[in-house]
Design an enzyme around this catalytic site. Structure first.
Site, PDB file in Angstrom:
ATOM      1  N   ASP A  22       0.840  -1.201   0.000  1.00 42.26           N
ATOM      2  CA  ASP A  22       0.000   0.000   0.000  1.00 42.26           C
ATOM      3  C   ASP A  22       0.880   1.257   0.000  1.00 42.26           C
ATOM      4  OD1 ASP A  22      -2.327   1.431   0.029  1.00 42.26           O
ATOM      5  OD2 ASP A  22      -2.849   0.979   2.109  1.00 42.26           O
ATOM      6  N   GLY A  23       0.329   2.322  -0.541  1.00 40.77           N
ATOM      7  CA  GLY A  23       0.981   3.630  -0.435  1.00 40.77           C
ATOM      8  C   GLY A  23       1.675   4.116  -1.685  1.00 40.77           C
ATOM      9  N   ARG A  35       0.033   9.038  -9.940  1.00 38.10           N
ATOM     10  CA  ARG A  35      -0.052   7.778  -9.189  1.00 38.10           C
ATOM     11  C   ARG A  35       0.699   6.621  -9.861  1.00 38.10           C
ATOM     12  NH1 ARG A  35      -3.753   7.237  -5.339  1.00 38.10           N
ATOM     13  NH2 ARG A  35      -3.897   5.019  -5.798  1.00 38.10           N
ATOM     14  N   HIS A  39       3.269   3.455  -8.738  1.00 36.32           N
ATOM     15  CA  HIS A  39       3.143   2.011  -8.997  1.00 36.32           C
ATOM     16  C   HIS A  39       4.414   1.476  -9.674  1.00 36.32           C
ATOM     17  CE1 HIS A  39      -0.883   2.054  -7.566  1.00 36.32           C
ATOM     18  NE2 HIS A  39      -1.411   2.711  -8.595  1.00 36.32           N
ATOM     19  N   SER A  67      -6.822  -6.137  -6.283  1.00 36.77           N
ATOM     20  CA  SER A  67      -8.000  -6.759  -5.657  1.00 36.77           C
ATOM     21  C   SER A  67      -9.203  -6.605  -6.583  1.00 36.77           C
ATOM     22  CB  SER A  67      -8.293  -6.081  -4.323  1.00 36.77           C
ATOM     23  OG  SER A  67      -8.780  -4.773  -4.544  1.00 36.77           O
ATOM     24  N   THR A  68     -10.253  -7.380  -6.294  1.00 39.28           N
ATOM     25  CA  THR A  68     -11.480  -7.222  -7.104  1.00 39.28           C
ATOM     26  C   THR A  68     -12.033  -5.800  -6.927  1.00 39.28           C
ATOM     27  OG1 THR A  68     -12.716  -8.200  -5.277  1.00 39.28           O
ATOM     28  CG2 THR A  68     -12.158  -9.670  -7.079  1.00 39.28           C
ATOM     29  N   TRP A  71     -10.928  -2.606  -9.368  1.00 40.81           N
ATOM     30  CA  TRP A  71     -11.527  -2.265 -10.664  1.00 40.81           C
ATOM     31  C   TRP A  71     -12.246  -0.915 -10.591  1.00 40.81           C
ATOM     32  CZ3 TRP A  71      -9.744  -4.884 -14.551  1.00 40.81           C
ATOM     33  CH2 TRP A  71      -9.454  -6.246 -14.425  1.00 40.81           C
ATOM     34  N   LEU A 133      12.071 -20.302  -4.972  1.00 45.06           N
ATOM     35  CA  LEU A 133      11.100 -19.384  -4.345  1.00 45.06           C
ATOM     36  C   LEU A 133       9.832 -19.402  -5.177  1.00 45.06           C
ATOM     37  CD1 LEU A 133      10.612 -16.783  -2.398  1.00 45.06           C
ATOM     38  CD2 LEU A 133      11.239 -15.481  -4.395  1.00 45.06           C
ATOM     39  N   ARG A 190       1.837  -5.103   5.942  1.00 46.66           N
ATOM     40  CA  ARG A 190       1.103  -4.085   5.186  1.00 46.66           C
ATOM     41  C   ARG A 190       1.832  -2.762   5.349  1.00 46.66           C
ATOM     42  NH1 ARG A 190      -5.184  -2.953   4.141  1.00 46.66           N
ATOM     43  NH2 ARG A 190      -4.878  -1.121   2.838  1.00 46.66           N
ATOM     44  N   ARG A 196      -5.466  -2.670   8.204  1.00 44.57           N
ATOM     45  CA  ARG A 196      -6.630  -3.456   7.745  1.00 44.57           C
ATOM     46  C   ARG A 196      -6.134  -4.658   6.963  1.00 44.57           C
ATOM     47  NH1 ARG A 196      -8.439   1.790   6.220  1.00 44.57           N
ATOM     48  NH2 ARG A 196      -7.448   1.624   4.185  1.00 44.57           N
TER      49      ARG A 196
HETATM   50  C1  FPP Z   1      -1.581   0.136  -3.454  1.00 47.12           C
HETATM   51  O1  FPP Z   1      -1.157   1.465  -3.438  1.00 47.12           O
HETATM   52  C2  FPP Z   1      -1.021  -0.587  -4.572  1.00 47.12           C
HETATM   53  C3  FPP Z   1      -1.745  -1.249  -5.506  1.00 47.12           C
HETATM   54  C4  FPP Z   1      -3.203  -1.333  -5.507  1.00 47.12           C
HETATM   55  C5  FPP Z   1      -1.095  -1.946  -6.608  1.00 47.12           C
HETATM   56  C6  FPP Z   1       0.199  -2.642  -6.314  1.00 47.12           C
HETATM   57  C7  FPP Z   1       0.889  -2.830  -7.583  1.00 47.12           C
HETATM   58  C8  FPP Z   1       2.216  -2.745  -7.809  1.00 47.12           C
HETATM   59  C9  FPP Z   1       3.225  -2.592  -6.774  1.00 47.12           C
HETATM   60  C10 FPP Z   1       2.718  -2.787  -9.206  1.00 47.12           C
HETATM   61  C11 FPP Z   1       2.402  -4.001 -10.018  1.00 47.12           C
HETATM   62  C12 FPP Z   1       2.761  -5.267  -9.360  1.00 47.12           C
HETATM   63  C13 FPP Z   1       3.549  -6.242  -9.823  1.00 47.12           C
HETATM   64  C14 FPP Z   1       3.651  -7.467  -8.992  1.00 47.12           C
HETATM   65  C15 FPP Z   1       4.335  -6.212 -11.072  1.00 47.12           C
HETATM   66  P1  FPP Z   1      -2.273   2.562  -3.552  1.00 47.12           P
HETATM   67  O2  FPP Z   1      -2.395   2.949  -4.980  1.00 47.12           O
HETATM   68  O3  FPP Z   1      -3.540   2.094  -2.923  1.00 47.12           O
HETATM   69  O4  FPP Z   1      -1.647   3.726  -2.707  1.00 47.12           O
HETATM   70  P2  FPP Z   1      -2.426   4.858  -1.927  1.00 47.12           P
HETATM   71  O5  FPP Z   1      -3.236   4.174  -0.841  1.00 47.12           O
HETATM   72  O6  FPP Z   1      -1.329   5.709  -1.390  1.00 47.12           O
HETATM   73  O7  FPP Z   1      -3.294   5.572  -2.917  1.00 47.12           O
END
Ligand code: FPP
Length: 250
Positions: A22-23, A35, A39, A67-68, A71, A133, A190, A196
């Protein structure tokens, strides 16, 4: 202070570590960036965590990548995440394979865009015999859906006379989940300050140590992972017993 691997008890490395990454968005915003920039930086953390897991001898890593519920994000972000995934697989699969990493997924990957689904299938096929792994990507994943589907399958097996209700124990039910053949995580991390579970591995986390850190995922690198393992090693896992029983069982 730099995290020191020599301070870890190498006999007590968790076999399976799960991550809610997260984050990324907040990390990007803090730097005045989009954003997706967060990522993309998050993918670098994934790579570094895999490398560190291999160094420490962790056998299974599960990463909550989509996650679902994700979307419902803006379509541009969803598309960007899917493209990042396809690019990451294309760029990394050779090295993963050379390093003995097996790629696995949980979640409904058939619901992902076609190119994403195909690249996952071919990377999984290519790496399926690797043993150093197992990297499990949770994609289009919902723990409640996973449990519901397992319940429906169990019901069907009983109705077809292939299983009796008395035989349906925890082990049998675990075998109907996406995570069959994968041990439950000993540690869940997390990032980014939220405390959560967010519909992640609800069955499998029953006895897992939960670790919440304020570090945003893109900043979660080798040192942060080693620190998290050190924190895990200070915990006493009692599995419902009392402390004295744990001490004598050692
Ligand atoms: C949460 O941060 C992150 C995600 C929902 C996506 C995680 C995806 C990656 C790290 C990249 C793709 C993964 C792989 C395995 C190649 P957030 O966007 O919810 O952050 P925020 O809460 O600060 O908005």
């Amino acid at each position: 202070m730099k995290a020191d691997i020599s301070l870890l008890d190498l006999q007590n490395i968790p076999r399976h570590v799960a991550f809610i990454m997260d984050g990324n968005g907040r990390w990007a915003k803090n730097q005045g960036q989009h954003r997706l920039f967060g990522h993309a930086a998050g993918v670098e953390s994934v790579k570094e965590v895999i490398k560190t897991a291999r160094e420490l001898g962790v056998s299974f890593l599960t990463m909550y990548a989509f996650s679902t519920e994700n979307w419902s994000r803006p379509s541009e972000e969803v598309e960007g995440l899917m493209n990042l995934l396809v690019d990451a697989i294309a760029n990394e699969v050779d090295e993963m394979h050379a390093n003995g990493v097996r790629l696995h997924t949980i979640g409904d990957i058939q619901g992902l865009p076609g190119n994403c689904y195909q690249s996952l299938l071919s990377a999984m096929e290519r790496t399926k015999d690797n043993t150093s792994l197992t990297l499990i990507l949770a994609l289009n994943y919902s723990a409640r859906q996973e449990i519901l589907k397992a319940a429906v399958v169990a019901h069907q097996l009983i109705e077809d006379g292939k299983l009796s209700a008395a035989e349906l124990d925890e082990q049998t039910f675990s075998g109907l989940l996406h995570t069959k053949d994968i041990p439950d995580p000993e540690l869940l991390i997390r990032t980014s300050g939220e405390c959560r579970i967010s519909n992640f591995l609800l069955w499998q986390l029953s006895y897992t140590e939960l670790l919440f850190t304020d570090t945003h995922w893109p900043d979660f690198r080798r040192d942060a992972f080693i620190d998290a393992i050190a924190a895990f090693q200070k915990r006493e896992r009692r599995f419902g017993m009392v402390s004295e029983q744990i001490q004598t069982n050692k």
